[in-house]
Structures are given as C-alpha cells and as structure tokens.
Scaffold this motif. Structure first.
Motif, short mmCIF file in Angstrom:
data_model
loop_
_atom_site.label_atom_id
_atom_site.label_comp_id
_atom_site.label_asym_id
_atom_site.label_seq_id
_atom_site.Cartn_x
_atom_site.Cartn_y
_atom_site.Cartn_z
N LEU A 134 0.87 -1.17 0.00
CA LEU A 134 0.00 0.00 0.00
C LEU A 134 0.90 1.22 0.00
O LEU A 134 1.82 1.32 0.82
N VAL A 135 0.65 2.17 -0.89
CA VAL A 135 1.36 3.44 -0.92
C VAL A 135 0.45 4.47 -0.28
O VAL A 135 -0.72 4.59 -0.67
N HIS A 136 0.97 5.22 0.70
CA HIS A 136 0.15 6.25 1.35
C HIS A 136 0.89 7.58 1.38
O HIS A 136 2.06 7.65 1.74
N ASP A 137 0.14 8.64 1.03
CA ASP A 137 0.63 10.01 1.19
C ASP A 137 -0.55 10.88 1.58
O ASP A 137 -1.71 10.47 1.45
N GLY A 189 7.97 -5.31 -5.56
CA GLY A 189 6.71 -5.19 -4.85
C GLY A 189 5.53 -5.06 -5.80
O GLY A 189 5.68 -4.59 -6.93
N GLU A 190 4.37 -5.51 -5.34
CA GLU A 190 3.14 -5.41 -6.11
C GLU A 190 2.24 -4.38 -5.41
O GLU A 190 1.82 -4.58 -4.28
N ILE A 191 1.97 -3.29 -6.09
CA ILE A 191 1.19 -2.21 -5.50
C ILE A 191 -0.29 -2.58 -5.54
O ILE A 191 -0.87 -2.73 -6.61
N VAL A 192 -0.86 -2.72 -4.35
CA VAL A 192 -2.27 -3.07 -4.22
C VAL A 192 -3.14 -1.82 -4.35
O VAL A 192 -4.19 -1.85 -4.98
N GLN A 193 -2.68 -0.73 -3.74
CA GLN A 193 -3.47 0.51 -3.75
C GLN A 193 -2.58 1.69 -3.41
O GLN A 193 -1.60 1.55 -2.69
N CYS A 194 -2.97 2.85 -3.92
CA CYS A 194 -2.38 4.13 -3.53
C CYS A 194 -3.46 4.90 -2.78
O CYS A 194 -4.53 5.14 -3.33
N ASN A 195 -3.19 5.23 -1.53
CA ASN A 195 -4.15 5.87 -0.62
C ASN A 195 -3.72 7.31 -0.35
O ASN A 195 -2.54 7.57 -0.11
N PHE A 196 -4.70 8.21 -0.32
CA PHE A 196 -4.43 9.61 -0.04
C PHE A 196 -5.50 10.16 0.88
O PHE A 196 -6.68 9.81 0.75
N LEU A 197 -5.11 11.02 1.78
CA LEU A 197 -6.09 11.74 2.60
C LEU A 197 -6.84 12.73 1.72
O LEU A 197 -8.06 12.83 1.76
N ILE A 198 -6.09 13.47 0.87
CA ILE A 198 -6.66 14.52 0.02
C ILE A 198 -6.25 14.26 -1.43
O ILE A 198 -5.11 13.90 -1.70
N GLU A 199 -7.20 14.52 -2.34
CA GLU A 199 -6.88 14.49 -3.77
C GLU A 199 -7.31 15.81 -4.37
O GLU A 199 -8.46 16.24 -4.21
N LEU A 200 -6.39 16.46 -5.05
CA LEU A 200 -6.67 17.71 -5.76
C LEU A 200 -7.03 17.33 -7.20
O LEU A 200 -6.17 17.27 -8.08
N ASP A 201 -8.31 17.05 -7.42
CA ASP A 201 -8.77 16.50 -8.70
C ASP A 201 -8.38 17.37 -9.90
O ASP A 201 -8.07 16.84 -10.96
N PHE A 202 -8.38 18.68 -9.72
CA PHE A 202 -8.11 19.61 -10.82
C PHE A 202 -6.68 19.53 -11.34
O PHE A 202 -6.39 20.04 -12.42
N LEU A 203 -5.78 18.87 -10.59
CA LEU A 203 -4.40 18.71 -11.05
C LEU A 203 -4.16 17.39 -11.78
O LEU A 203 -3.06 17.13 -12.27
N ASN A 204 -5.18 16.53 -11.83
CA ASN A 204 -5.15 15.29 -12.62
C ASN A 204 -4.00 14.35 -12.27
O ASN A 204 -3.43 13.71 -13.14
N GLY A 205 -3.66 14.26 -10.98
CA GLY A 205 -2.58 13.39 -10.55
C GLY A 205 -2.83 11.92 -10.86
O GLY A 205 -1.88 11.15 -11.02
N ARG A 206 -4.08 11.53 -10.95
CA ARG A 206 -4.41 10.13 -11.28
C ARG A 206 -3.81 9.70 -12.62
O ARG A 206 -3.52 8.52 -12.82
N ASN A 207 -3.65 10.66 -13.52
CA ASN A 207 -3.12 10.32 -14.85
C ASN A 207 -1.72 9.72 -14.76
O ASN A 207 -1.36 8.89 -15.60
N LYS A 208 -0.93 10.13 -13.77
CA LYS A 208 0.43 9.58 -13.62
C LYS A 208 0.42 8.24 -12.90
O LYS A 208 1.46 7.59 -12.81
N LEU A 209 -0.73 7.84 -12.39
CA LEU A 209 -0.83 6.58 -11.64
C LEU A 209 -1.72 5.58 -12.36
O LEU A 209 -2.27 4.67 -11.72
N LYS A 210 -1.85 5.73 -13.66
CA LYS A 210 -2.69 4.80 -14.42
C LYS A 210 -2.23 3.37 -14.18
O LYS A 210 -1.05 3.09 -14.09
#
Length: 170
Positions: A115-118, A139-160
């Motif tokens: 699990l990756v957490h930030d 390692g096999e990444i099961v999930q990336c967890n975040f307290l906050i996501e700034l949707d307008f910056l599209n960070g998910r695109n780098k974690l496809k």
C-alpha cells in the motif's frame, strides 16, 4: 465526518499562487485524527497488505497507523540522503525542477503486496516515483491511498494502472 472542515487553506505557501492544504488542524483534533485513520483503513481493510509505504513527510502521519491496523510492516520513502542504509533511488520532475526519492533496498521483497500512502495526491509525480521504486524492488502495489486528492491537477493520470483511493476531494 466532514474532514474538509479540519483542513485549512494557506495562501501562497510554499510559493506565490499556491493554496496549500494544511492538515494540521485535523491532526490536532483527537476525534478527527482517529476518524480519518479509521476512514483510510476502511478504504482497504479487505485487501492483503504486507508493507505500507509512507511518503516523506506528511505520509508518515497515517502510514504507520495503517500498517499497525493491517498487521503489516511500515516502509518510509524519503528525500535523497535521509536514509542510512543501501538505497534504491529515482529522480523525477517537479513543476519547477526535480527531486529524488529513496527507499532501503531491503525494505520490499519480490511479491510483497504494498500500500502506498501520502497525504495529498496533487500532480502525481511523487506517488508515481514511489511506485517506480516499489516495482523495481519487486513489490506489487495493491493501492495508492491519499487523505486529500486535488482533482483539478489530474494526478491520477500519472498513476494509471494503479488502484487509487482518497478520502477528501477538491
């Protein structure tokens, strides 16, 4: 619980024009802090996790708590030069310049479920660099967890290709 009421905006930090999401009020309130930890755990409680990786520095607040609840190990990923043993490192681009992250070479073993957490997913550069380090070590990444996501910056695109979960969205 509405966690947003415990997150304050700090204008022009760390640079002019940036609105920083400060989680200090959430950390100071015992009930909000505990509920946030439980809510983050609820995002993944049915997953098998061997290691929880926390990203420097604010990922260190919740990652060890999650590791304890999951009966998993905690692995810190730090900025260059902060870890005392043999490291794997990756450099990555920031909006203005570049940075380098490191992980101990012996902290992740081939096949470990991770699990990756930030605290915040913004542009995704730091989280993507962390995922690269974990993958290099097998390692096999099961999930990336975040307290906050700034949707307008599209960070998910780098974690496809990775499962992503966030408690609060802006």
């Amino acid at each position: 619980m509405d966690f947003k009421k415990y997150i304050r905006d700090v204008n022009d930090f760390p640079n002019q024009g940036v609105v920083f999401k400060d989680i200090t009020p959430l950390l100071l309130d015992a009930e909000a802090f505990q509920k946030a930890a439980h809510a983050l755990y609820d995002l993944l409680k049915d997953k098998k996790i061997a290691k929880v990786v926390g990203l420097e520095s604010r990922g260190f607040f919740f990652a060890p708590l999650l590791a304890a609840k999951l009966n998993a190990g905690f692995v810190p990923i730090r900025k260059q030069g902060k870890l005392p043993y043999q490291v794997e490192r990756v450099s990555y681009a920031l909006e203005y310049g570049s940075d380098t992250l490191e992980i101990h070479k012996d902290s992740i073993h081939p096949g470990d479920k991770v699990l990756v957490h930030d605290d915040v997913l913004a542009t995704g550069g730091t989280a993507a660099a962390a995922c690269e380090l974990i993958t290099r070590l097998g390692g096999e990444i099961v999930q990336c967890n975040f307290l906050i996501e700034l949707d307008f910056l599209n960070g998910r695109n780098k974690l496809k290709g990775h499962n992503i979960a966030s408690l609060v969205h802006y």
